[in-house]
Design a protein around this motif. Structure first.
Motif, PDB file in Angstrom:
ATOM      1  N   PRO A   1       0.833  -1.199   0.000  1.00 38.34           N
ATOM      2  CA  PRO A   1       0.000   0.000   0.000  1.00 38.34           C
ATOM      3  C   PRO A   1       0.874   1.258   0.000  1.00 38.34           C
ATOM      4  CG  PRO A   1      -0.770  -1.570   1.643  1.00 38.34           C
ATOM      5  CD  PRO A   1       0.540  -2.077   1.121  1.00 38.34           C
ATOM      6  N   ARG A   2       0.383   2.327  -0.574  1.00 38.52           N
ATOM      7  CA  ARG A   2       1.151   3.570  -0.651  1.00 38.52           C
ATOM      8  C   ARG A   2       1.521   4.113   0.725  1.00 38.52           C
ATOM      9  NH1 ARG A   2       1.120   6.127  -5.702  1.00 38.52           N
ATOM     10  NH2 ARG A   2      -0.290   5.137  -7.173  1.00 38.52           N
ATOM     11  N   SER A   3       0.778   3.746   1.740  1.00 36.58           N
ATOM     12  CA  SER A   3       1.036   4.256   3.090  1.00 36.58           C
ATOM     13  C   SER A   3       2.277   3.624   3.727  1.00 36.58           C
ATOM     14  CB  SER A   3      -0.174   4.000   3.987  1.00 36.58           C
ATOM     15  OG  SER A   3      -0.432   2.608   4.074  1.00 36.58           O
ATOM     16  N   ILE A   4       2.820   2.586   3.114  1.00 38.40           N
ATOM     17  CA  ILE A   4       4.002   1.909   3.643  1.00 38.40           C
ATOM     18  C   ILE A   4       5.240   2.425   2.922  1.00 38.40           C
ATOM     19  CG2 ILE A   4       5.175  -0.314   3.886  1.00 38.40           C
ATOM     20  CD1 ILE A   4       2.419  -1.589   4.128  1.00 38.40           C
ATOM     21  N   SER A   5       6.199   2.902   3.705  1.00 39.31           N
ATOM     22  CA  SER A   5       7.453   3.406   3.146  1.00 39.31           C
ATOM     23  C   SER A   5       8.406   2.230   2.943  1.00 39.31           C
ATOM     24  CB  SER A   5       8.063   4.419   4.107  1.00 39.31           C
ATOM     25  OG  SER A   5       9.230   4.962   3.577  1.00 39.31           O
ATOM     26  N   ILE A   6       9.021   2.159   1.749  1.00 41.37           N
ATOM     27  CA  ILE A   6       9.971   1.092   1.439  1.00 41.37           C
ATOM     28  C   ILE A   6      11.304   1.751   1.124  1.00 41.37           C
ATOM     29  CG2 ILE A   6      10.534  -0.816  -0.107  1.00 41.37           C
ATOM     30  CD1 ILE A   6       7.473  -1.031  -0.610  1.00 41.37           C
ATOM     31  N   VAL A   7      12.320   1.440   1.934  1.00 42.29           N
ATOM     32  CA  VAL A   7      13.634   2.069   1.803  1.00 42.29           C
ATOM     33  C   VAL A   7      14.696   0.996   1.978  1.00 42.29           C
ATOM     34  CG1 VAL A   7      15.184   3.824   2.751  1.00 42.29           C
ATOM     35  CG2 VAL A   7      12.728   4.200   2.815  1.00 42.29           C
ATOM     36  N   ARG A   8      15.738   1.045   1.159  1.00 41.82           N
ATOM     37  CA  ARG A   8      16.863   0.114   1.331  1.00 41.82           C
ATOM     38  C   ARG A   8      17.536   0.375   2.675  1.00 41.82           C
ATOM     39  NH1 ARG A   8      19.864   1.632  -4.044  1.00 41.82           N
ATOM     40  NH2 ARG A   8      20.855   2.825  -2.411  1.00 41.82           N
ATOM     41  N   ALA A   9      17.917  -0.678   3.374  1.00 35.34           N
ATOM     42  CA  ALA A   9      18.496  -0.564   4.716  1.00 35.34           C
ATOM     43  C   ALA A   9      19.745   0.311   4.738  1.00 35.34           C
ATOM     44  CB  ALA A   9      18.816  -1.948   5.272  1.00 35.34           C
ATOM     45  N   GLU A  10      20.576   0.229   3.704  1.00 35.89           N
ATOM     46  CA  GLU A  10      21.837   0.985   3.721  1.00 35.89           C
ATOM     47  C   GLU A  10      21.640   2.489   3.582  1.00 35.89           C
ATOM     48  OE1 GLU A  10      21.400  -0.528  -0.550  1.00 35.89           O
ATOM     49  OE2 GLU A  10      21.039  -1.316   1.439  1.00 35.89           O
ATOM     50  N   ILE A  11      20.461   2.939   3.192  1.00 34.52           N
ATOM     51  CA  ILE A  11      20.221   4.384   3.092  1.00 34.52           C
ATOM     52  C   ILE A  11      19.094   4.855   4.013  1.00 34.52           C
ATOM     53  CG2 ILE A  11      21.071   4.529   0.722  1.00 34.52           C
ATOM     54  CD1 ILE A  11      18.105   4.806  -0.125  1.00 34.52           C
ATOM     55  N   ALA A  12      18.571   3.988   4.841  1.00 34.24           N
ATOM     56  CA  ALA A  12      17.407   4.311   5.682  1.00 34.24           C
ATOM     57  C   ALA A  12      17.640   5.533   6.556  1.00 34.24           C
ATOM     58  CB  ALA A  12      17.029   3.111   6.541  1.00 34.24           C
ATOM     59  N   GLY A  13      18.814   5.695   7.094  1.00 34.02           N
ATOM     60  CA  GLY A  13      19.098   6.842   7.960  1.00 34.02           C
ATOM     61  C   GLY A  13      19.301   8.142   7.216  1.00 34.02           C
ATOM     62  N   ARG A  14      19.493   8.078   5.905  1.00 32.13           N
ATOM     63  CA  ARG A  14      19.765   9.281   5.113  1.00 32.13           C
ATOM     64  C   ARG A  14      18.551   9.804   4.366  1.00 32.13           C
ATOM     65  NH1 ARG A  14      24.524   7.529   1.425  1.00 32.13           N
ATOM     66  NH2 ARG A  14      23.417   5.556   1.510  1.00 32.13           N
ATOM     67  N   VAL A  15      17.443   9.072   4.362  1.00 37.51           N
ATOM     68  CA  VAL A  15      16.263   9.474   3.598  1.00 37.51           C
ATOM     69  C   VAL A  15      15.364  10.346   4.458  1.00 37.51           C
ATOM     70  CG1 VAL A  15      14.187   8.642   2.427  1.00 37.51           C
ATOM     71  CG2 VAL A  15      16.332   7.401   2.189  1.00 37.51           C
ATOM     72  N   GLU A  16      15.000  11.492   3.931  1.00 37.12           N
ATOM     73  CA  GLU A  16      14.086  12.386   4.639  1.00 37.12           C
ATOM     74  C   GLU A  16      12.656  12.054   4.233  1.00 37.12           C
ATOM     75  OE1 GLU A  16      15.069  16.481   4.368  1.00 37.12           O
ATOM     76  OE2 GLU A  16      17.211  16.070   4.369  1.00 37.12           O
ATOM     77  N   PRO A  17      11.718  12.106   5.177  1.00 36.06           N
ATOM     78  CA  PRO A  17      10.325  11.794   4.853  1.00 36.06           C
ATOM     79  C   PRO A  17       9.774  12.627   3.697  1.00 36.06           C
ATOM     80  CG  PRO A  17      10.613  12.000   7.214  1.00 36.06           C
ATOM     81  CD  PRO A  17      11.912  12.407   6.569  1.00 36.06           C
ATOM     82  N   ALA A  18      10.210  13.857   3.550  1.00 37.09           N
ATOM     83  CA  ALA A  18       9.707  14.726   2.474  1.00 37.09           C
ATOM     84  C   ALA A  18      10.218  14.287   1.109  1.00 37.09           C
ATOM     85  CB  ALA A  18      10.114  16.166   2.742  1.00 37.09           C
ATOM     86  N   ALA A  19      11.180  13.385   1.078  1.00 36.98           N
ATOM     87  CA  ALA A  19      11.779  12.953  -0.184  1.00 36.98           C
ATOM     88  C   ALA A  19      11.017  11.793  -0.813  1.00 36.98           C
ATOM     89  CB  ALA A  19      13.233  12.553   0.043  1.00 36.98           C
TER      90      ALA A  19
END
Length: 71
Positions: free
Chosen positions: A43-61
Motif C-alpha cells: 500500500p502507498r502508506s508503507i514506506s519502502i527504503v533500502r536498509a543501507e540508506i534508511a538513515g539518510r532518507v528524509e520523509p519529504a523525499a
C-alpha cells in the motif's frame, strides 16, 4: 530470520498486524553477479527504503509511483 528459496516469478506474502499485505516478487536472478532483483507490492502508506540508506532518507523525499496493479 526466516530464509526462503524462491525462483523467478514466485512471491512471498507478508501480512501486517493492521491487515495490510506486502508482496515480494523475485523478478530476476543474475548468476554472474549473485544479484537478485525483487519487486515489492505494498500500500502507498508503507514506506519502502533500502536498509543501507534508511538513515539518510528524509520523509519529504518520498516519490509518488505509478500503481501498475490498479491500472
Amino acid at each position: 530470520m526466516l530464509i526462503l528459496k524462491r525462483y523467478i516469478g514466485q512471491r512471498i506474502l507478508l501480512q501486517l498486524p493492521n491487515g495490510q499485505e506486502v508482496t515480494v516478487v523475485v523478478t530476476e536472478i543474475d548468476r554472474r553477479s549473485a544479484a537478485v532483483k525483487v519487486g515489492i507490492e505494498a500500500p502507498r502508506s508503507i514506506s519502502i527504503v533500502r536498509a543501507e540508506i534508511a538513515g539518510r532518507v528524509e520523509p519529504a523525499a518520498k516519490v509518488e509511483w505509478d500503481d501498475p496493479v490498479s491500472n
